[in-house]
Design a protein around this motif. Structure first.
Motif, mmCIF file in Angstrom:
data_model
loop_
_atom_site.group_PDB
_atom_site.id
_atom_site.type_symbol
_atom_site.label_atom_id
_atom_site.label_comp_id
_atom_site.label_asym_id
_atom_site.label_seq_id
_atom_site.Cartn_x
_atom_site.Cartn_y
_atom_site.Cartn_z
ATOM 1 N N MET A 29 2.427 6.642 -4.912
ATOM 2 C CA MET A 29 1.078 6.887 -5.396
ATOM 3 C C MET A 29 0.486 5.623 -6.005
ATOM 4 S SD MET A 29 0.929 10.716 -6.995
ATOM 5 C CE MET A 29 2.115 10.383 -8.285
ATOM 6 N N GLU A 31 0.829 2.710 -5.041
ATOM 7 C CA GLU A 31 0.429 1.762 -4.005
ATOM 8 C C GLU A 31 -0.995 2.031 -3.503
ATOM 9 O OE1 GLU A 31 3.382 2.008 -1.005
ATOM 10 O OE2 GLU A 31 4.889 0.885 -2.129
ATOM 11 N N ASP A 32 -1.516 3.219 -3.723
ATOM 12 C CA ASP A 32 -2.870 3.533 -3.301
ATOM 13 C C ASP A 32 -3.852 2.967 -4.320
ATOM 14 O OD1 ASP A 32 -2.026 4.877 -1.049
ATOM 15 O OD2 ASP A 32 -1.840 6.783 -2.107
ATOM 16 N N THR A 34 -7.900 1.933 -5.245
ATOM 17 C CA THR A 34 -9.325 2.103 -4.944
ATOM 18 C C THR A 34 -10.119 1.056 -5.691
ATOM 19 O OG1 THR A 34 -9.090 4.491 -4.600
ATOM 20 C CG2 THR A 34 -11.306 3.650 -5.036
ATOM 21 N N SER A 60 -9.029 -2.194 4.489
ATOM 22 C CA SER A 60 -8.126 -1.078 4.750
ATOM 23 C C SER A 60 -7.141 -1.412 5.862
ATOM 24 C CB SER A 60 -8.931 0.175 5.116
ATOM 25 O OG SER A 60 -8.076 1.255 5.407
ATOM 26 N N THR A 63 -4.427 -3.938 4.828
ATOM 27 C CA THR A 63 -3.456 -3.449 3.841
ATOM 28 C C THR A 63 -2.777 -2.161 4.279
ATOM 29 O OG1 THR A 63 -5.181 -2.224 2.623
ATOM 30 C CG2 THR A 63 -4.754 -4.512 1.963
ATOM 31 N N GLY A 65 -4.051 0.636 4.999
ATOM 32 C CA GLY A 65 -4.675 1.805 4.388
ATOM 33 C C GLY A 65 -4.374 1.978 2.912
ATOM 34 N N LYS A 66 -3.658 1.024 2.316
ATOM 35 C CA LYS A 66 -3.284 1.150 0.900
ATOM 36 C C LYS A 66 -4.460 0.894 -0.041
ATOM 37 C CE LYS A 66 1.521 -0.288 1.664
ATOM 38 N NZ LYS A 66 2.539 -1.349 1.397
ATOM 39 N N LYS A 68 -8.486 1.184 -0.670
ATOM 40 C CA LYS A 68 -9.730 1.858 -0.292
ATOM 41 C C LYS A 68 -10.844 1.378 -1.209
ATOM 42 C CE LYS A 68 -7.208 5.979 1.268
ATOM 43 N NZ LYS A 68 -5.882 5.329 1.112
#
Length: 343
Positions: A29, A31-32, A34, A60, A63, A65-66, A68
């Motif tokens: 989590m 790693e996500d 925004t 995106s 990376t 998709g990591k 945003k």
């Protein structure tokens, strides 16, 4: 020893496994990421409809998709955007350098009249000359420059008929700053300073008779409704310099692999090229909207093209002098950007 039918050894294994799984979930989590974007243009303008989505897609993809993004509008007026990011109120933004006279000098090089090439060519050339000559000025201190770009050729849009350079003398005209201000003064325009989002109401109210902007603004800022006439100079009267910025502090806080992916695959020339391509796209949309609205587009005469050359040369000399005063090899930088755009 047994606990409810489960040996203590087995119980400890299950507990350890649960902790490992929980730790992995938390790590995943974490790693996500925004990133918050602050933008001052209208929602449907090409900056928000084309450029930020394009840059966000590049980020995106690079990376996995990591990373945003989240776009927010109206956080601050255009001149305050860089400080907004430096204060941590947003992670990324776009600035128009001309909105802050005196803060940026090197950026005026890319705005000069007389360059050949579209916005894509200009933006790529701009980044290359920035790396070699302009970055030393450190005019974006406190932020990370993700990309540099110029809009397409700047033209004069008016609510009254204009067909010659002589018609511009004394015309109350919104000028964005930077080289557009230097050009406006040389043409005898009476300059009015308002941010781009205020252009429509400024023209509609009669506070200004004209505006210096690229063709994209005819759609992006609805100039087709309040400035039915365009005086077009081949290559433009000037160009406009923009920077897409990220908080340096935010960038430094990103994981090392994310930083590497962005630096190698997105930031710099790749982003600058994409942004220039988007300006070219929205310029074409703006011109098409003008034709559809029945607006009048007048190309200046050969005599006026000739008459504008010494004006452009005078403005160029002024800007190169400002660059030289900052310690830049201005002539070499100018020669380089011309050569890069001509490729």
């Amino acid at each position: 020893m047994k606990t409810g039918g489960v040996t203590m050894k087995h119980f400890l294994k299950l507990t350890t496994a649960a902790v490992v799984v929980l730790g992995t979930s938390i790590s995943a989590m974490a790693e996500d990421i925004t990133l918050t974007i602050s933008s001052w243009a209208p929602p449907t303008h090409g900056i928000n409809a084309e450029m930020w989505p394009g840059l966000s897609a590049m980020i995106s993809e690079a990376t996995g998709g990591k990373v945003k993004t989240e776009l927010k509008l109206g956080l601050a007026p255009p001149p305050a955007q860089m400080d907004l990011v430096m204060d941590g109120a947003a992670d990324m933004t776009i600035i128009f350098h001309g909105y802050q006279p005196g803060r940026f000098t090197g950026t005026k090089l890319a705005e000069l009249p007389g360059f050949d090439g579209n916005a894509e060519a200009a933006s790529v050339a701009y980044w290359r000359v920035h790396e070699k000559f302009l970055a030393q000025l450190d005019e974006h201190k406190g932020v990370k420059v993700m990309g540099l770009t110029t809009h397409g050729p700047g033209q004069i849009h008016s609510n009254k008929e204009i067909t010659t350079l002589a018609d511009l003398n004394g015309l109350k005209t919104r000028l964005g700053g930077g080289v557009s201000g230097d050009v406006g003064a040389a043409l005898g325009l009476v300059g009015i300073r308002v941010p781009a989002p205020k252009v429509y109401e400024t023209l509609a109210s009669g506070a200004a008779d004209a505006v210096a902007m690229p063709f994209e603004s005819r759609k992006g800022f609805k100039l087709t409704e309040v400035a039915a006439n365009v005086l077009e100079m081949p290559g433009g009267f000037y160009r406009g310099s923009f920077a897409f910025l990220m908080s340096q502090e935010k960038f430094d806080s990103l994981p090392a692999d994310i930083q590497k992916a962005l630096d190698e695959n997105v930031f710099g020339e790749p982003a600058s090229r994409m942004l220039g391509q988007k300006w070219d796209k929205v310029d074409a949309i703006g011109r098409a909207a003008s034709v559809e609205a029945g607006n009048t587009i007048t190309m200046v005469s050969d005599a006026d093209i000739a008459a504008y050359k010494p004006i452009a040369a005078s403005v160029t000399e002024k800007v190169l002098g400002e660059l030289s005063a900052k310690g830049v090899d201005a002539q070499a930088a100018y020669d380089m950007i011309k050569a890069e755009m001509a490729k």
